[in-house]
Design a protein around this motif. Structure first.
Motif, short mmCIF file in Angstrom:
data_model
loop_
_atom_site.label_atom_id
_atom_site.label_comp_id
_atom_site.label_asym_id
_atom_site.label_seq_id
_atom_site.Cartn_x
_atom_site.Cartn_y
_atom_site.Cartn_z
N PRO A 224 -7.59 11.65 -22.88
CA PRO A 224 -6.73 10.47 -22.96
C PRO A 224 -5.32 10.80 -22.46
O PRO A 224 -4.80 11.88 -22.73
CB PRO A 224 -6.72 10.14 -24.46
N GLN A 226 -2.53 9.25 -23.26
CA GLN A 226 -1.58 9.12 -24.36
C GLN A 226 -0.18 8.76 -23.85
O GLN A 226 0.81 9.44 -24.16
CB GLN A 226 -1.54 10.41 -25.20
N TYR A 256 -5.02 5.91 -25.43
CA TYR A 256 -5.63 6.81 -26.41
C TYR A 256 -6.26 5.94 -27.48
O TYR A 256 -5.66 4.99 -27.95
CB TYR A 256 -4.64 7.82 -27.02
N PRO A 257 -7.56 6.16 -27.80
CA PRO A 257 -8.40 7.26 -27.31
C PRO A 257 -9.05 7.01 -25.95
O PRO A 257 -9.80 7.84 -25.47
CB PRO A 257 -9.48 7.36 -28.39
N THR A 259 -9.91 7.02 -22.12
CA THR A 259 -9.61 7.98 -21.07
C THR A 259 -9.41 7.24 -19.75
O THR A 259 -9.78 6.08 -19.61
CB THR A 259 -10.75 9.01 -20.91
#
Length: 271
Positions: A224, A226, A256-257, A259
């Protein structure tokens, strides 16, 4: 667009014509309605009817212009609001035309799905432009798209293949299959998506390379990303720091989470 009677009223009220009916007769005989274009013009009371009609046409040399600087990292919504504030175009007209108006052919828009007001996100190049007051929304959008086309040079385009070769080598070393590698090549659109995240996350020029390496490393590891700014993009109101609740919204822009990169750029990045 206004009818010729409304135009005659404005010219009369501005002291540019003395006889409205005479002007309307000239306008009918000269097909002036087809020549007149919306905008703000600087005209002279000494102009005859032909000069007045020519002076308020799309090709007029008397159109009032304004210089507008579009900051790096502005979203489409912010750009449209700025152009409305500067009396270039209304935000609603820009949104409507961006959604489904006909645009010129741009190589970098291939595969970009139209249909929303922010579908050109990432490709309206931030720069200082000269706009007409009362600019046609198509021409205003194309001016900024031309800015992207001008700045994204052939040299930059040529770097896309080596970038993908480098990423493929990294993925191959980590055991990913050739099918996976082939389906995860970086496209020009994804370059702009990543650039937009760097633009929103970096506080200064020195941070850009670091943030870029973090993003590409996480993509290579299928981690991820983030990136908070992707969630901020879809939140109507947010502070400088997201709340715990805001980080849990259900959205494809949630990195996130989830990807991979978000589905679209989240701003219009600078060079």
């Amino acid at each position: 667009a206004e009818d010729i009677s409304a135009v005659a009223n404005k010219l009369y009220n501005a002291g540019l014509i003395e006889y409205k009916q005479l002007f309307l007769l000239y306008a009918q005989l000269s097909n002036a309605q087809e020549k007149i274009s919306a905008g703000t013009y600087v005209l002279n009371s000494l102009f005859d009817y032909n000069a007045l009609v020519t002076g308020i046409s799309a090709s007029s040399q008397h159109r009032e212009t304004i210089e507008v600087t579009i900051p790096e990292g502005y979203t489409c919504a912010q750009i449209f609001a700025l152009l409305e504030e500067k009396k270039v175009c209304s935000a609603e007209d820009l949104k409507a035309y961006a959604t489904d108006g006909e645009l010129g052919e741009y190589w970098f828009l291939e595969g970009v799905e139209r249909g929303t007001a922010n579908c050109l996100e990432g490709f309206l190049f931030p720069d200082t432009y000269q706009f007409y007051k009362g600019h046609d929304p198509e021409l205003a959008l194309e001016k900024m798209l031309d800015g992207f086309d001008l700045r994204f040079t052939d040299i930059m385009k040529a770097k896309l293949d080596p970038l993908n070769e480098r990423l493929a080598k990294t993925l191959r070393s980590r055991g990913y299959s050739e099918d996976y590698i082939a389906s995860h090549k970086i496209t020009i659109r994804e370059v702009v998506i990543i650039a937009s995240m760097i633009e929103k996350e970096a506080a200064n020029d020195e941070e850009r390379a670091l943030i870029s390496s973090v993003i590409y490393n996480r993509l290579n590891q299928n981690m991820p990303l983030q990136i908070d700014s992707t969630i901020m993009y879809v939140l109507p109101e947010h502070g400088d720091v997201l709340t715990e609740e805001q980080t849990h919204i259900d959205s494809p822009y949630k990195t996130y989470p989830n990807t991979g990169p978000p589905p679209t750029p989240i701003a219009n990045p600078g060079l």
